[in-house]
Write an enzyme that holds these catalytic residues in place. Sequence first.
Site, mmCIF file in Angstrom:
data_model
loop_
_atom_site.group_PDB
_atom_site.id
_atom_site.type_symbol
_atom_site.label_atom_id
_atom_site.label_comp_id
_atom_site.label_asym_id
_atom_site.label_seq_id
_atom_site.Cartn_x
_atom_site.Cartn_y
_atom_site.Cartn_z
ATOM 1 N N GLU A 257 -4.530 -20.455 -21.040
ATOM 2 C CA GLU A 257 -3.325 -20.327 -20.218
ATOM 3 C C GLU A 257 -2.654 -21.671 -19.967
ATOM 4 O OE1 GLU A 257 -4.401 -18.378 -16.530
ATOM 5 O OE2 GLU A 257 -6.258 -19.495 -16.348
ATOM 6 N N ASP B 295 0.246 -17.569 -16.641
ATOM 7 C CA ASP B 295 0.237 -19.025 -16.518
ATOM 8 C C ASP B 295 0.688 -19.719 -17.790
ATOM 9 O OD1 ASP B 295 -0.498 -19.790 -13.874
ATOM 10 O OD2 ASP B 295 -2.394 -18.765 -14.233
ATOM 11 N N CYS C 78 -4.670 -10.817 -21.231
ATOM 12 C CA CYS C 78 -4.781 -10.165 -19.923
ATOM 13 C C CYS C 78 -3.632 -10.510 -18.981
ATOM 14 C CB CYS C 78 -6.117 -10.483 -19.265
ATOM 15 S SG CYS C 78 -6.281 -12.199 -18.815
ATOM 16 N N HIS D 154 0.827 -1.204 0.000
ATOM 17 C CA HIS D 154 0.000 0.000 0.000
ATOM 18 C C HIS D 154 0.863 1.256 0.000
ATOM 19 C CE1 HIS D 154 -3.937 -2.025 1.276
ATOM 20 N NE2 HIS D 154 -3.984 -1.651 0.017
HETATM 21 C C1 PEP Z 1 -2.612 -15.124 -16.222
HETATM 22 O O1 PEP Z 1 -2.399 -16.289 -15.873
HETATM 23 O O2 PEP Z 1 -1.957 -14.546 -17.113
HETATM 24 C C2 PEP Z 1 -3.669 -14.324 -15.580
HETATM 25 C C3 PEP Z 1 -4.038 -13.167 -16.057
HETATM 26 O O3 PEP Z 1 -4.244 -14.807 -14.469
HETATM 27 P P1 PEP Z 1 -3.574 -14.911 -13.022
HETATM 28 O O4 PEP Z 1 -2.343 -14.072 -13.032
HETATM 29 O O5 PEP Z 1 -4.628 -14.430 -12.090
HETATM 30 O O6 PEP Z 1 -3.302 -16.370 -12.891
HETATM 31 MG MG MG Z 2 -3.797 -17.385 -14.718
#
Ligand code: PEP
Ligand code: MG
Length: 589
Positions: free
Chosen positions: A440, A464, A511, A198
């Site tokens: 992933e 992942d 993402c 934070h």
């Molecule tokens: C990923 O695996 O790229 C992802 C966006 O999910 P997390 O980081 O929550 O596993």
């Molecule tokens: Mg993931």
Amino acid sequence: MNQVKPREMVLKGISGSPGICIGKAYMVDREGVNIIERYPVSSSMVPREIDRFKSAVANAKKEHARIIEALDEDVSETLNILETHMALFKDKMLYGKTIDTIQTEQINAEWALRKVARKVKLMFQQVDDQYLKARVNDIVQVSDKIMSYLLGARDIKIGDITKRVIIVAHDLTPADASQIQLERIKGFITDRGGKDSHTAIVAKSLKIPSVFGLARATACINNDDILIVDGSSGIIIINPEEDTLFKYEERLARFEAYRADIERDSHLPAVTKDGISLSLMANIELVEEVVSAKDNGADGIGLFRTEFLYLDLERFPTEDELLVKYKELVELMSPQSVTIRTLDINGDKFNPYIDPVEEANPALGLRAVRFCLENKDIFITQIKAILRAAAFGNIKLLIPMISCMEELLQVKAIINQAVAELENDDKIFNKDIPLGIMIEVPSAVLMADELARQVDFFSIGTNDLIQYSMAIDRRNRRVAHLYQALNPAVLKMIKMTFAAAQKNNIELVMCGEMAGDPINIPVLLGFGLKNLSMNPASIPVIKKMIRNMDYQKACTFAQKVLKFSTVQEITRFTQAEYKDILPYKEMEE
Ligand code: PEP
Ligand code: MG
């Protein structure tokens, strides 16, 4: 006698907030916090000891309340954080357990508090979840503050510093950081802390450079030493030589010009020079982060990691509780879309109230959708809440970690069941929302064509995908050097996924962290990716890059990239081809 000039020394830490500053060190520290004695307390004195602890908490809270009161109204993010800390002073884990420990072990309050705080820390030490780690940091900081009152130690009074200096501290709480007066303090560095703490969030909002986790800063630096803080690379230089100073003065001027440029344009759309529009969305974990997503010019929420909603409770949330949060989120973001991902627990994320089954390889275990398919009631609760919230805004449903067609078909059957139950119960909901899966796991890449026929969108989770395709544990530092987004194998998987999405005419989003790192943007754009979701703070930088890029040129570039077989070749080629538009940090490397 001639004084020997101190030697230049470089320390590497963790980048807290970007930027460069040069100035004199100002040491602040909580003396005595680490010197704690243990002594027994007789049973008749236990109530007094508890009172002493309670009064230290009350005093620490009073000081904290004064800081909150004095804050300006326009620092809502800082205010939220400080209010969270306020609640932590009375947190069961800390407050209740310390009182219990004084009582049951008949020991002094300082020792009991230290024991409890260490236990909390230890509990989370095995977990490699940055978010959880950062929250533990909050508890430690609050316990230190109480400790300083117990010990009567001299405390930091950041607000009283009247010189233009760089603060050097063992640790700073968000409350300490919030008192920093911009016209006085140039930057700050600490031995403790990390990127997602934070305190780092407060530092980012103040826009002053900071470096955390330096371990030895307070031991190596003396008051008035000249320091260079490079918050972008996470390094500090103590007593720099003249040519180092000169180099950094130049960098400082360039960085300031660059930052002014980015901020001016953050509300503009991400359109390439040849007119190709991209959608840059935000990955968030808490509804409160909507503010930061909007401030940074996000085109929607591309990933809402719901697991963090489950952390505040000691049980699984109900459908109505989830609905309240999701509804708030979609209404805040309306008319932009919000992609809600169903629970991704186990693996690297950890949920304190599920009795974790000992798994030798949690990342390969009963994680994410696998857990949900085994716990159908928990899964259907989430889906119903999402479908109900979809009546109030633009929602997409995203399922993590699909590794085969069977799982996807089971998910679809459960969605149908959720719809039937909601209809039966006469609930208001919207069943016509896009269904997507995270890509992933390498098996999903190989089956992308078949999977694409069953869903409305793919979202590539590179965090992942890299872990599983390179066979490296995300949490294992010893193999971290192999965690490379620009590995040709990873790039080929992204390309394959894109081809399957395009062939089946479904949307593709990325993402994972890869999407928010400037060095990866030329190849991603060249592959044709038009939807990227990232940490909100990365959006303005990536936008700026895209606005300076040419889509056609990126396509030719990406073709060439695929001919290389090492990460080094790809990185160097990207740096050479895009040297004019890669942001400041990449230009230095
Ligand atoms: C990923 O695996 O790229 C992802 C966006 O999910 P997390 O980081 O929550 O596993
Ligand atoms: Mg993931």
